[in-house]
Design an enzyme around this catalytic site. Structure first.
Site, PDB file in Angstrom:
ATOM      1  N   TYR A  25      16.013  30.300   6.432  1.00 18.57           N
ATOM      2  CA  TYR A  25      14.856  31.034   6.939  1.00 18.57           C
ATOM      3  C   TYR A  25      14.864  31.113   8.461  1.00 18.57           C
ATOM      4  O   TYR A  25      15.197  30.147   9.148  1.00 18.57           O
ATOM      5  CB  TYR A  25      13.560  30.325   6.521  1.00 18.57           C
ATOM      6  CG  TYR A  25      13.212  30.519   5.071  1.00 18.57           C
ATOM      7  CD1 TYR A  25      12.912  31.773   4.557  1.00 18.57           C
ATOM      8  CD2 TYR A  25      13.175  29.419   4.221  1.00 18.57           C
ATOM      9  CE1 TYR A  25      12.577  31.931   3.216  1.00 18.57           C
ATOM     10  CE2 TYR A  25      12.831  29.569   2.874  1.00 18.57           C
ATOM     11  CZ  TYR A  25      12.532  30.826   2.391  1.00 18.57           C
ATOM     12  OH  TYR A  25      12.196  30.984   1.066  1.00 18.57           O
TER      13      TYR A  25
ATOM     14  N   LYS B   7       0.847  -1.200   0.000  1.00 16.01           N
ATOM     15  CA  LYS B   7       0.000   0.000   0.000  1.00 16.01           C
ATOM     16  C   LYS B   7       0.882   1.249   0.000  1.00 16.01           C
ATOM     17  O   LYS B   7       2.096   1.154   0.226  1.00 16.01           O
ATOM     18  CB  LYS B   7      -0.919  -0.025   1.222  1.00 16.01           C
ATOM     19  CG  LYS B   7      -0.185   0.013   2.552  1.00 16.01           C
ATOM     20  CD  LYS B   7      -1.100  -0.327   3.714  1.00 16.01           C
ATOM     21  CE  LYS B   7      -0.344  -0.291   5.025  1.00 16.01           C
ATOM     22  NZ  LYS B   7      -1.157  -0.800   6.141  1.00 16.01           N
TER      23      LYS B   7
HETATM   24  C1  LIG Z   1      -0.333  -1.811   6.733  1.00 17.04           C
HETATM   25  C2  LIG Z   1      -0.884  -3.088   7.169  1.00 17.04           C
HETATM   26  C3  LIG Z   1      -0.027  -4.170   7.440  1.00 17.04           C
HETATM   27  C4  LIG Z   1       1.479  -4.048   7.429  1.00 17.04           C
HETATM   28  O1  LIG Z   1       1.887  -3.476   8.644  1.00 17.04           O
HETATM   29  P1  LIG Z   1       3.440  -3.220   8.964  1.00 17.04           P
HETATM   30  O2  LIG Z   1       3.442  -2.685  10.333  1.00 17.04           O
HETATM   31  O3  LIG Z   1       3.909  -2.214   7.972  1.00 17.04           O
HETATM   32  O4  LIG Z   1       4.109  -4.536   8.805  1.00 17.04           O
HETATM   33  C5  LIG Z   1      -0.602  -5.380   7.752  1.00 17.04           C
HETATM   34  N1  LIG Z   1      -1.950  -5.522   7.818  1.00 17.04           N
HETATM   35  C6  LIG Z   1      -2.790  -4.499   7.591  1.00 17.04           C
HETATM   36  C7  LIG Z   1      -4.257  -4.713   7.692  1.00 17.04           C
HETATM   37  C8  LIG Z   1      -2.294  -3.248   7.265  1.00 17.04           C
HETATM   38  O5  LIG Z   1      -3.133  -2.236   7.043  1.00 17.04           O
END
Ligand SMILES: *Cc1c(COP(=O)(O)O)cnc(C)c1O
Length: 360
Positions: free
Chosen positions: A255, A35
């Protein structure tokens, strides 16, 4: 030549980290979580780097459809499922698995005729065991399962849940206690483990692992960096010096003039700013590598530039390489300076930063 900033993506590190996830749970198969554009690494590059991955978990159907269009045949699952009927149909048509976490989705499934020509839609049923974001309560699982089984063209494949504190002392015991009996009664394959659970809890050795952050080489734990867990950084954010200045004692840089030299010093100006995803909040002294030599930022991070102290690297000049994080400089270090976590920094690397696949 374009503006000299790059996110170098290390495919060998991705493959290594994926293998490490599987070693922690030899019984499991693993959905690589891609994702947020592969946590900022570029989801297509991540998929290309993981020919051994058993499948991929993601959020938006556009990315999943792109993968199918590219000929990807491995299992894909949308972690939040579909958001409307059109998306549900598209997923069914393209063989994209979906999580079901809410009554609204269940009703859409019950009332939407799925394409007759498509293979059964793979459904992962999500239970809320204490995170209280998405999912049905465990006590409703049986009724929901019965309703899912009554829908034609649906294959209920996995029972899933997500842990709120797998990375913390509270651990997973309470959530596992709420989940395990239901899973056992229903006799479904389960999916429970994010990176923290994979690395820390043997219970993670179950049907479908869901490693995310660890694939990218970053630790899910506040008290350890990825290297200490055997992980390798999958991204090195690298820019070059595009200018230098020599400050006299009493002169400041950037800045707000928040950093003032107390003695004559050379500073380098780096082609990286908050519009590239580097956090503006970090204080002077946040580590960087200039031609491999450790130094620190000075003054405020601007939109397109930041300044670094060249005292430890007197030969550095325009064109010198500056590593902001990655190989040799854990992203967790910069995240700590920015009062956040590596996840947020990786995901925030701006689209204008070119992702380039590292040959080594
Ligand atoms: C993002 C996500 C993961 C992965 O989690 P990490 O902490 O990055 O390993 C696993 N399961 C779900 C449902 C997620 O949304």
């Amino acid at each position: 030549m374009t503006r000299p900033i790059l996110a170098r993506i290390h495919p060998d590190a991705l493959a290594h980290n994926y293998r490490l996830a599987k070693q922690h749970a030899p019984q499991g198969r693993a959905m690589a979580v891609i994702k947020a554009d592969g946590y900022g690494h570029g989801f297509l590059q991540v998929v290309a780097a993981l020919p051994e991955a058993d499948g991929f978990a993601l959020l938006n159907s556009e990315n999943a459809l792109t993968l199918r269009d590219h000929g990807e045949t491995r299992p894909l699952v949308l972690l939040e499922g579909f958001f409307d009927v059109a998306e549900l149909r598209a997923c069914a048509q393209a063989g994209i698995g979906v999580a079901i976490h809410h009554e609204a989705q269940l009703r859409m499934l019950e009332t939407t005729p799925l394409p007759a020509t498509a293979a059964p839609l793979t459904v992962w049923l999500k239970l809320n065991t204490g995170m209280n974001r998405l999912g049905f309560r465990p006590q409703h699982a049986e009724v929901v399962v019965a309703r899912l089984r009554a829908v034609s063209g649906v294959r209920l494949a996995v029972l899933m849940t997500h842990f709120a504190t797998a990375d913390e002392p509270a651990g997973i015991a309470a959530q596992w206690a709420a989940f395990a009996p239901v899973a056992q009664r229903l006799g479904l394959p389960v999916s429970v483990a994010n990176s923290a659970a994979i690395l820390r809890h043997p219970i993670a050795d179950t049907a479908w692992l869901r490693p995310g952050i660890m694939l990218y080489g970053c630790s899910p734990f506040a008290e350890q960096v990825g290297g200490e867990l055997g992980l390798r950084p999958a991204m090195t954010l690298q820019a070059q010096l595009i200018g230098t200045q020599t400050l006299a004692a009493g002169e400041s840089v950037g800045y707000g003039a928040i950093f003032t030299a107390d003695k004559p010093m050379r500073v380098g100006v780096v082609a990286c700013g908050y519009a590239d995803g580097y956090p503006r909040i970090v204080p002077s002294g946040t580590p960087v590598l200039v031609d491999g030599q450790r130094s620190g930022t000075v003054g405020r991070v601007s939109m397109d530039m930041l300044a670094v102290d060249l005292t430890p690297c007197p030969t550095a000049d325009v064109g010198s390489t500056v590593t902001l994080w990655g190989q040799g400089l854990p992203i967790e270090t910069i995240a700590a300076a920015a009062n956040t976590i590596g996840y947020e920094l990786m995901c925030a690397v701006a689209p204008r930063v070119v992702r380039c696949i590292d040959p080594d």
